[in-house]
Scaffold this motif. Structure first.
Motif, PDB file in Angstrom:
ATOM      1  N   SER A  48       0.962  -1.374  -0.061  1.00 26.37           N
ATOM      2  CA  SER A  48       0.006   0.025  -0.021  1.00 26.37           C
ATOM      3  C   SER A  48       0.702   1.285  -0.061  1.00 26.37           C
ATOM      4  O   SER A  48       2.399   1.216   0.323  1.00 26.37           O
ATOM      5  CB  SER A  48      -0.729   0.044   1.214  1.00 26.37           C
ATOM      6  OG  SER A  48      -0.246   0.172   2.422  1.00 26.37           O
ATOM      7  N   HIS A  88      -1.517  10.734  -2.179  1.00 24.17           N
ATOM      8  CA  HIS A  88      -2.804  10.150  -2.520  1.00 24.17           C
ATOM      9  C   HIS A  88      -3.487  10.579  -3.990  1.00 24.17           C
ATOM     10  O   HIS A  88      -3.344  11.796  -4.167  1.00 24.17           O
ATOM     11  CB  HIS A  88      -3.776  10.522  -1.555  1.00 24.17           C
ATOM     12  CG  HIS A  88      -5.063   9.998  -1.401  1.00 24.17           C
ATOM     13  ND1 HIS A  88      -5.288   8.502  -1.137  1.00 24.17           N
ATOM     14  CD2 HIS A  88      -6.285  10.357  -1.837  1.00 24.17           C
ATOM     15  CE1 HIS A  88      -6.580   8.354  -1.688  1.00 24.17           C
ATOM     16  NE2 HIS A  88      -7.191   9.631  -1.771  1.00 24.17           N
ATOM     17  N   ARG A  94      -1.706   1.070  -4.364  1.00 23.50           N
ATOM     18  CA  ARG A  94      -3.085   0.993  -3.666  1.00 23.50           C
ATOM     19  C   ARG A  94      -3.352   1.548  -2.383  1.00 23.50           C
ATOM     20  O   ARG A  94      -2.233   1.681  -1.766  1.00 23.50           O
ATOM     21  CB  ARG A  94      -3.515  -0.482  -3.439  1.00 23.50           C
ATOM     22  CG  ARG A  94      -2.695  -1.349  -2.593  1.00 23.50           C
ATOM     23  CD  ARG A  94      -2.996  -2.608  -2.358  1.00 23.50           C
ATOM     24  NE  ARG A  94      -2.082  -3.410  -1.663  1.00 23.50           N
ATOM     25  CZ  ARG A  94      -2.431  -3.381  -0.177  1.00 23.50           C
ATOM     26  NH1 ARG A  94      -3.115  -2.978   0.253  1.00 23.50           N
ATOM     27  NH2 ARG A  94      -1.442  -4.155   0.460  1.00 23.50           N
ATOM     28  N   GLU A  95      -4.261   2.110  -1.970  1.00 24.41           N
ATOM     29  CA  GLU A  95      -4.586   2.690  -0.575  1.00 24.41           C
ATOM     30  C   GLU A  95      -5.033   1.627   0.311  1.00 24.41           C
ATOM     31  O   GLU A  95      -5.882   0.763   0.044  1.00 24.41           O
ATOM     32  CB  GLU A  95      -5.719   3.822  -0.606  1.00 24.41           C
ATOM     33  CG  GLU A  95      -5.260   4.871  -1.596  1.00 24.41           C
ATOM     34  CD  GLU A  95      -4.095   6.120  -0.801  1.00 24.41           C
ATOM     35  OE1 GLU A  95      -4.016   5.479   0.466  1.00 24.41           O
ATOM     36  OE2 GLU A  95      -3.386   6.227  -1.760  1.00 24.41           O
ATOM     37  N   ALA A  96      -4.346   1.695   1.449  1.00 21.83           N
ATOM     38  CA  ALA A  96      -4.719   0.676   2.592  1.00 21.83           C
ATOM     39  C   ALA A  96      -6.158   0.935   3.189  1.00 21.83           C
ATOM     40  O   ALA A  96      -6.365   2.262   3.022  1.00 21.83           O
ATOM     41  CB  ALA A  96      -3.668   0.754   3.563  1.00 21.83           C
ATOM     42  N   LYS A  97      -6.909   0.084   3.642  1.00 21.78           N
ATOM     43  CA  LYS A  97      -8.052   0.327   4.273  1.00 21.78           C
ATOM     44  C   LYS A  97      -7.858   0.956   5.408  1.00 21.78           C
ATOM     45  O   LYS A  97      -6.794   0.313   6.191  1.00 21.78           O
ATOM     46  CB  LYS A  97      -9.028  -1.078   4.392  1.00 21.78           C
ATOM     47  CG  LYS A  97      -9.372  -1.636   3.159  1.00 21.78           C
ATOM     48  CD  LYS A  97     -10.116  -2.903   3.271  1.00 21.78           C
ATOM     49  CE  LYS A  97     -10.321  -3.539   2.016  1.00 21.78           C
ATOM     50  NZ  LYS A  97     -11.088  -4.987   2.224  1.00 21.78           N
ATOM     51  N   PRO A  98      -8.701   1.936   5.962  1.00 23.35           N
ATOM     52  CA  PRO A  98      -8.508   2.303   7.340  1.00 23.35           C
ATOM     53  C   PRO A  98      -8.810   1.523   8.604  1.00 23.35           C
ATOM     54  O   PRO A  98      -9.549   0.533   8.238  1.00 23.35           O
ATOM     55  CB  PRO A  98      -9.364   3.662   7.437  1.00 23.35           C
ATOM     56  CG  PRO A  98     -10.338   3.277   6.246  1.00 23.35           C
ATOM     57  CD  PRO A  98      -9.754   2.285   5.307  1.00 23.35           C
ATOM     58  N   GLN A 265      -7.360  -2.829  16.593  1.00 24.08           N
ATOM     59  CA  GLN A 265      -8.823  -2.308  16.416  1.00 24.08           C
ATOM     60  C   GLN A 265      -9.418  -2.135  17.792  1.00 24.08           C
ATOM     61  O   GLN A 265     -10.394  -1.454  17.990  1.00 24.08           O
ATOM     62  CB  GLN A 265      -9.813  -3.265  15.590  1.00 24.08           C
ATOM     63  CG  GLN A 265      -9.356  -3.405  14.098  1.00 24.08           C
ATOM     64  CD  GLN A 265      -9.923  -4.388  13.170  1.00 24.08           C
ATOM     65  OE1 GLN A 265      -9.695  -5.400  13.246  1.00 24.08           O
ATOM     66  NE2 GLN A 265     -11.235  -3.869  12.683  1.00 24.08           N
ATOM     67  N   THR A 300     -12.603   7.817  14.715  1.00 25.48           N
ATOM     68  CA  THR A 300     -13.300   7.692  13.575  1.00 25.48           C
ATOM     69  C   THR A 300     -14.749   8.549  13.878  1.00 25.48           C
ATOM     70  O   THR A 300     -15.089   8.993  14.652  1.00 25.48           O
ATOM     71  CB  THR A 300     -13.653   6.382  13.050  1.00 25.48           C
ATOM     72  OG1 THR A 300     -14.607   5.665  13.921  1.00 25.48           O
ATOM     73  CG2 THR A 300     -12.252   5.776  12.923  1.00 25.48           C
TER      74      THR A 300
END
Length: 314
Positions: A48, A88, A94-98, A265, A300
């Motif tokens: 990523s 960005h 690719r962009e990593a998922k948050p 998480q 978030t």
């Protein structure tokens, strides 16, 4: 650092450090974007954008160290510093998922399938919001147990090299978990896979009804390939949770399988819970963030509150 240097050695392992310049660094970066086939380690997947930027910075830090030791000329480092990070929307990476908070219900469903020590580690991390690295290195000697709220001062933490202190308040629920793992050796890690395996073997032996045969008194391998460690690492902690979930899902139908999640998480979930209950400033104080922007990122967007407001205003 090992994974950082792998593409570097793959392309320029036989190149002199003094001949390594900006174009070479960009070639290594492009290799990380595309992925490649390594002769020894097989297929290396594309990375990523954020991870690539981190690894490029590590390569530059390696050359900065070489300049400090007068192993290469300063001009080499100056050239590498001219390579800007990937931005960005302006790269093929690719962009990593948050990292989002894991729903509390999923954590509660996962706890019964974990080993008791591992389940207690998850509960303690969720209660305190500490980082996985701070949890796995916890020792009794690092905890101030005077007063209704205990104070844990990790020896190693993320911002130590910046000169920042770190204190983790531990309430009654967390204290009850810690008390189950206190031993005479205050310098030993509280959570030890080796100790967990020994205690489990003793419990099985005590619960056994039939007589133990002489050949079964010591069934350990003489030279095992892997031995349980004296303490968890951030990798082994997360891997243990992932393996337990994978084992549980193996024979389950689609609707009964548990979602995969990782320990980071839990910190995001704790941040969201504290923000809901007491506000952003309190969440920032508990998590010990230097900036409220970081706390807002961890907490978030509170989708539940947003949905409630939209339902009211139509």
């Amino acid at each position: 650092m090992l994974y950082t240097l792998r593409p570097l050695n793959h392309l320029y392992g036989h190149t002199l450090a003094t001949d390594f310049g900006p174009l070479a660094l960009k070639a290594v970066r492009d290799l990380m974007i595309r992925g490649y086939e390594h002769s020894k380690y097989g297929l290396q997947a594309p990375l990523s954008r954020g991870l690539i930027n981190q690894r490029v910075k590590r390569i530059r830090r390696m050359f900065r160290w070489a300049v400090e030791q007068e192993l290469v000329a300063p001009s080499v480092l100056h050239g590498l510093e001219a390579v800007r990070g990937l931005q960005h929307g302006r790269t093929d990476a690719r962009e990593a998922k948050p990292v989002l908070p894991i729903p509390c219900a999923i954590v509660e469903e996962t706890l019964p399938i974990l080993q008791p020590m591992l389940a207690d580690m998850v509960c303690l991390q969720l209660e305190t919001g500490m980082r996985p690295g701070e949890l796995v290195t916890m020792r009794a000697c690092d905890i101030d147990m005077v007063g209704p709220v205990w104070l844990y001062r990790p020896v190693q933490h993320k911002t130590l090299h910046h000169g920042h202190g770190r204190i983790v308040p531990i309430g009654p629920k967390g204290q009850a978990i810690i008390c189950r793992y206190l031993i005479a050796d205050v310098l030993a890690p509280l959570f030890s896979p080796a100790r967990m395996m020994e205690e489990r073997a003793l419990a099985r032996r005590a619960a056994r009804k039939s007589k133990v045969q002489p050949s079964q008194k010591d069934r350990q391998k003489r030279k095992p390939k892997k031995k349980p460690g004296a303490s968890y690492t951030t990798l082994s902690y997360g891997r243990a949770i992932a393996v337990a979930i994978k084992r549980h899902n193996r024979d389950k139908p689609e609707g009964e399988r548990l979602a995969h999640w990782h320990p980071h998480q839990l910190r995001h979930l704790r941040a969201l819970e504290i923000k809901r209950a007491a506000g952003l400033d309190v969440a920032r104080a508990v998590l010990r963030h230097r900036s409220p922007v970081i706390t807002e990122h961890y907490a978030t967007l509170d989708i539940a509150k947003a949905a409630e407001i939209v339902a009211k205003i139509g």
